[in-house]
Design an enzyme around this catalytic site. Structure first.
Site, PDB file in Angstrom:
ATOM      1  N   ARG A 204     -57.303 -15.093 -17.047  1.00 18.43           N
ATOM      2  CA  ARG A 204     -57.939 -16.389 -17.246  1.00 18.43           C
ATOM      3  C   ARG A 204     -58.056 -17.118 -15.925  1.00 18.43           C
ATOM      4  O   ARG A 204     -57.078 -17.210 -15.166  1.00 18.43           O
ATOM      5  CB  ARG A 204     -57.145 -17.231 -18.247  1.00 18.43           C
ATOM      6  CG  ARG A 204     -57.851 -18.544 -18.602  1.00 18.43           C
ATOM      7  CD  ARG A 204     -57.285 -19.173 -19.853  1.00 18.43           C
ATOM      8  NE  ARG A 204     -55.928 -19.662 -19.659  1.00 18.43           N
ATOM      9  CZ  ARG A 204     -55.455 -20.770 -20.241  1.00 18.43           C
ATOM     10  NH1 ARG A 204     -56.229 -21.472 -21.052  1.00 18.43           N
ATOM     11  NH2 ARG A 204     -54.224 -21.147 -20.041  1.00 18.43           N
TER      12      ARG A 204
ATOM     13  N   SER B 175     -47.454 -12.746 -14.836  1.00 19.08           N
ATOM     14  CA  SER B 175     -46.411 -12.714 -15.873  1.00 19.08           C
ATOM     15  C   SER B 175     -45.683 -11.375 -15.929  1.00 19.08           C
ATOM     16  O   SER B 175     -45.540 -10.762 -16.995  1.00 19.08           O
ATOM     17  CB  SER B 175     -47.042 -13.024 -17.232  1.00 19.08           C
ATOM     18  OG  SER B 175     -47.781 -14.212 -17.158  1.00 19.08           O
TER      19      SER B 175
ATOM     20  N   ASP C 178     -45.510 -16.809 -16.015  1.00 23.42           N
ATOM     21  CA  ASP C 178     -46.101 -17.601 -17.111  1.00 23.42           C
ATOM     22  C   ASP C 178     -45.064 -18.463 -17.829  1.00 23.42           C
ATOM     23  O   ASP C 178     -45.372 -19.550 -18.322  1.00 23.42           O
ATOM     24  CB  ASP C 178     -46.818 -16.697 -18.115  1.00 23.42           C
ATOM     25  CG  ASP C 178     -45.916 -15.649 -18.748  1.00 23.42           C
ATOM     26  OD1 ASP C 178     -44.847 -15.362 -18.183  1.00 23.42           O
ATOM     27  OD2 ASP C 178     -46.284 -15.099 -19.793  1.00 23.42           O
TER      28      ASP C 178
END
Length: 929
Positions: free
Chosen positions: A541, A605, A659
């Site tokens: 993203r 992450s 994350d």
């Protein structure tokens, strides 16, 4: 002239078709389709009343739960005794359901003996009635040379209205069919039978089930037809039953699956619902019955009353001079002289008129041909009304089933028994025709019960035994997933030990406890534009975040999501980061900011060893990634080099962020008490603000490196990324690891690694469920033992299906739809088991996360020397947000295991991307000072 007209009038009356005369006389009994639809709608309303806890007590249609939860599937087996008590005939049977004989192969053998039942017994004392039943049973065992020493399971068909609280317990509500044995109403019928068996002695009998004859008929036909979900009796009495969704049966706890409901529809109209359809003849039949005002529908429909209705109509027509020249012999005035068998004989195709004449002659009449035609037509109208009323009731039941299952069309089978249906020459054909006319969208098949209700009662017992055996085996399979409080306390202690070990710098630790170099949570002064890049799983993203000056909690976000192909996830590192750089380029084009030199935060992450806020050395890939030449390298540098190779834009990558840390920061912007982050999604992880003095691996390193935004001495805390997914890699969780977990681990891209994550994260829960379903199917407990290629395909059962299947709002029919979408042809019972498996796996995952979180918050409390801690946990991840029960179980487990901590869970609204932008903003502000 007047005389001529009178002669003409009388002549025309003499020539009138006798059937038209009867039609006029019985016009109220000739029901057209609009009236039948109206009656059907009224019956649907009565069904709802009977099912509702609020109105069931006063309902005329009782809708009694039978505790029969499944129809036969062909795997039933065993030998059973059966008793059938339904009226003047009483039967004892031995029923053998043979092994290896599947559904529709007729694998049932029966031997029976009929014992007489006198009126004195039927209307005497209940103990004497049941003593006779018990003594007949013992006689049957002697006659058939059945061992008296062996324990015999027994099924009891009892064809009178009972309120059942269990399959083997039922309170008699009322007698019917001229049975009036005293002292049993309101008492447990099964207990009365057991006491009689004890009084008789010399037998070892286990009464497993009591079944209404209507239910038994459905079960008998269901053994041969898997679509049979309705039972219908049209004989001496009348009744219907069907498989209702359990969530609609208020009087029974639980909402999973179906249960057969005995409608006891004979009472339809007892509350006045049929008053405008009741004729004077119905009123006369009711007034002279043994139960006036009761069983109104049955008195309009059943074989006990059809002959009497015909007699009363013929009697009145004779009294009015419309039959037999007004002659009314005593026999015609006598109740019971015309029977339902007479009605059937009158309507025979070829001999009907002859039979009618013979019957009338027996009554002392000398009927004309027109008299015979008229009386035959009376019989036709009375029996036709009966079949019409049954069709209306059946249409109501089928409509309800269709609506329950959300179907436009319904394929269903109705199992039927009863002397009227079997022996009346036209009844069945009329009934079928009207039902199909009322419900043209339904494909309705009628199957005649070939062995009566006794076979069905044995099958109910066989099904109950099969379900009980299957439940035991399923429970045994799922038992390892059900963790005790002691086991959860041990997991909490193991996690706490892992946290402490990871903070030290003495060798490797399963719980990595990676420093994030994030020393502060947001204070609300952050402002400006920041680019946030987020790689956390199969999606990448890109996000532009704008913090408005002087307005805390006022943020604008723009983002775009890109899917990372599997071949890139598992290809070379250079290909992976080139793809990410291309996605960034596309997003900047999309936003029209290609030339802007923006500060960026990179949410990455995966476990990284950080030496500064903008440096992250990848420790190991997780979540299915295994791109080469990345582990041991700085991921920020890998991204910078990929951007440099494109030579299209420039970014100032200020921070690399896990994350989990990003989620904590995002929620801390909303709630200053947020000092813990939790991810419960594709992966599983937690972070928290640790006291710097406890982080030995930081104390032993150089206190300040060039470019650090702040020296450790200037603050007292640092966010630690626990990477708790590695808990258990050292064998510390082996006691709770199941064979299914071991299989999932073995088939993963990183066997032996991330063991806690493989028990708790969305990436693996679906696969654990698939392994359990595969095992249950191989054991013959699911999907009829058929192991399909679909079920053998790894990854086919995605975790999103757990969330859908466990939804409280989702009916089992929709669960079946999901399974069928996956190529798994399931029954209602299969769907219940699949839902149970999903629940066991997801609950364990939530409890383990709760135990881990309890360890984290208790550590923070003890770090600060507090008796009680108030703290907020920022949470992100589809498992937490979308699963219907995961969040509740996690919170409750945390509360129980950390009673001195008041923990608030705050879902992250914009995820870790906003957190990365905030970390970048905080770091930029510190660096620029």
């Amino acid at each position: 002239m007047l005389a001529v007209h009178l002669i003409s009038f009388f002549f025309s009356k003499l020539q009138e078709d006798p059937t038209k005369k009867v039609d006029r006389f019985l016009h109220a009994m000739r029901l057209h389709d609009d009236q039948l639809i109206d009656i059907s709608a009224r019956f649907q309303a009565e069904m709802k009343k009977g099912l509702s806890a609020e109105s069931s007590a006063a309902a005329a249609v009782k809708m009694l739960p039978t505790h029969v939860r499944s129809t036969p599937d062909g795997s039933e087996k065993g030998q059973f005794l059966a008793l059938d008590l339904g009226g003047s005939k009483f039967k004892v049977l031995q029923v053998k359901v043979r092994e290896g004989m599947g559904v529709r192969k007729g694998g049932v053998e029966m031997e029976e003996k009929i014992y007489p039942m006198s009126k004195e017994l039927l209307n005497g004392r209940a103990p004497e009635l049941f003593d006779h039943v018990s003594e007949s049973l013992k006689d049957f065992l002697h006659v058939k040379n059945i061992s008296l020493d062996k324990k015999h399971p027994l099924a009891f068909t009892f064809s009178f209205p009972c309120e059942q609280t269990r399959l083997d317990k039922g309170l008699l509500l009322s007698w019917s069919k001229n049975c009036r044995a005293r002292g049993l109403q309101g008492k447990d019928v099964v207990q009365a039978l057991r006491e009689a068996i004890d009084r008789t002695g010399g037998m070892d009998i286990e009464v497993l089930a009591m079944v209404n004859d209507t239910v038994a008929t459905m079960m008998t036909c269901g053994f041969d037809d898997q679509y049979c979900d309705v039972g219908l009796i049209i004989g001496t009495g009348t009744n219907a039953c069907y498989m209702e969704e359990l969530r609609h049966v208020d009087l029974v706890e639980g909402d999973e699956g179906r249960m057969c409901v005995n409608t006891e529809w004979g009472g339809f109209g007892d509350d006045g619902a049929l008053n405008d359809y009741i004729t004077e003849f119905d009123q006369d039949v009711d007034a002279t019955s043994i139960n006036p005002g009761k069983q109104i529908f049955e008195k309009m429909v059943s074989g006990m009353y059809l002959g009497e209705l015909v007699r009363l109509v013929v009697l009145k027509m004779a009294k009015l001079g419309q039959l037999f020249d007004g002659l009314v012999p005593d026999a015609l005035r006598t109740k019971g002289k015309i029977t339902t068998a007479h009605v059937a004989a009158m309507e025979e195709y070829k001999n009907g008129l002859k039979n009618t004449r013979d019957i009338l002659v027996e009554l002392g009449l000398n009927p004309s041909q027109d008299d015979c035609i008229a009386v035959q037509h009376v019989s036709t109208i009375v029996s036709f009304r009966s079949s019409n009323l049954v069709a209306a009731g059946l249409a109501a039941i089928l409509t309800r089933i269709k609506q329950n299952r959300h179907l436009r069309a319904l394929r269903i089978t109705v199992g039927v028994d009863g002397t009227v249906y079997k022996t009346h020459p036209q009844y069945a054909k009329r009934l079928h025709k009207v039902v199909r006319r009322l419900l043209p969208e339904c494909q309705v098949r009628f199957v005649l019960s070939d062995s009566g209700s006794s076979k069905g009662a044995a099958l109910v017992t066989a099904v109950a035994q099969r379900l009980a055996s299957r439940k035991r085996q399923v429970d045994e399979t799922l038992a390892p997933f059900k963790l005790s409080q002691e086991q959860l306390q041990l997991v909490k202690a193991t996690m706490r030990a892992g946290l402490e070990a990871g903070l030290k710098n003495k060798g490797p630790s399963a719980v990595k406890m990676l420093p994030s170099y994030v020393y502060h949570t947001p204070d609300g002064t952050e402002r400006g534009k920041y680019l946030a890049l987020d790689l956390g799983g199969t999606n990448f993203r890109a996000m532009l975040v704008k913090f408005k000056k002087g307005l805390q909690n006022n943020t604008r976000l723009y983002h775009k999501i890109y899917t990372v192909p599997l071949e890139i996830m598992q290809g070379t590192g250079e290909e992976l980061f080139d793809h990410l750089a291309q996605y960034v380029s596309d997003f900047l084009d999309y936003m029209g900011m290609k030339k802007a030199h923006l500060p960026a935060g990179f949410t990455f992450s995966f476990p990284c060893e950080q030496t500064a806020i903008d440096t992250g050395i990848l420790v190991s890939w997780t979540k299915g990634f295994k791109a080469t030449d990345c582990e041991g390298h700085d991921v920020v540098n890998l991204l910078r080099e990929a951007i440099k190779r494109r030579n299209e834009y420039d970014l100032d990558i200020v921070a690399v962020v896990n994350d989990t840390v990003g989620t904590m920061m995002s929620c801390a912007y909303e709630d200053p008490q947020c000092e813990v982050g939790l991810i419960a999604g594709t992966g599983s992880n937690a972070c928290y603000m640790e006291e710097l003095k406890n982080i030995e691996k930081i104390r032993q390193k150089k206190q300040k490196t060039e470019g650090d935004e702040e020296t450790p001495e200037a603050t007292s805390k640092m966010c630690i990324n626990t990477e708790w997914g590695g808990l258990g890699d050292d064998g510390s969780l082996d006691d709770i690891i199941t064979p299914f977990d071991a299989e999932v681990d073995h088939n993963s891209v990183n066997p032996g690694k991330q063991r806690f994550e493989k028990l708790t994260s969305g990436m693996y829960l679906g696969e654990i469920v698939r392994e359990v379903l595969l095992d249950l199917t191989r054991g013959g407990l699911l999907f009829r033992g058929r192991v399909t290629e679909t079920l053998k395909t790894p990854g086919i059962f995605q975790t999103k299906y757990l969330s859908q299947i466990e939804s409280d709002r989702l009916a089992l029919l929709q669960v079946r739809s999901i399974l069928q979408h996956l190529g798994l042809d399931s029954t209602c019972d299969d769907s219940i088991i699949v839902k149970e498996v999903c629940g066991a796996v997801s609950r364990r995952a939530a409890e383990l996360c709760g135990a881990g979180m309890a360890a984290v918050v208790d550590k923070i409390r003890e770090n600060r020397g507090l008796d009680h801690l108030n703290i907020t946990v920022g949470v992100d991840g589809a498992l937490y947000k979308l699963h219907p029960h995961f969040s509740g179980v996690l919170q409750e487990t945390t509360r129980v295991l950390a009673p001195q901590c008041n923990v608030t869970f705050l879902p992250s609204e914009e995820g870790s991307g906003k957190g990365a932008a905030l970390i970048t903003a905080v770091a930029r502000q510190k660096r620029d000072r």
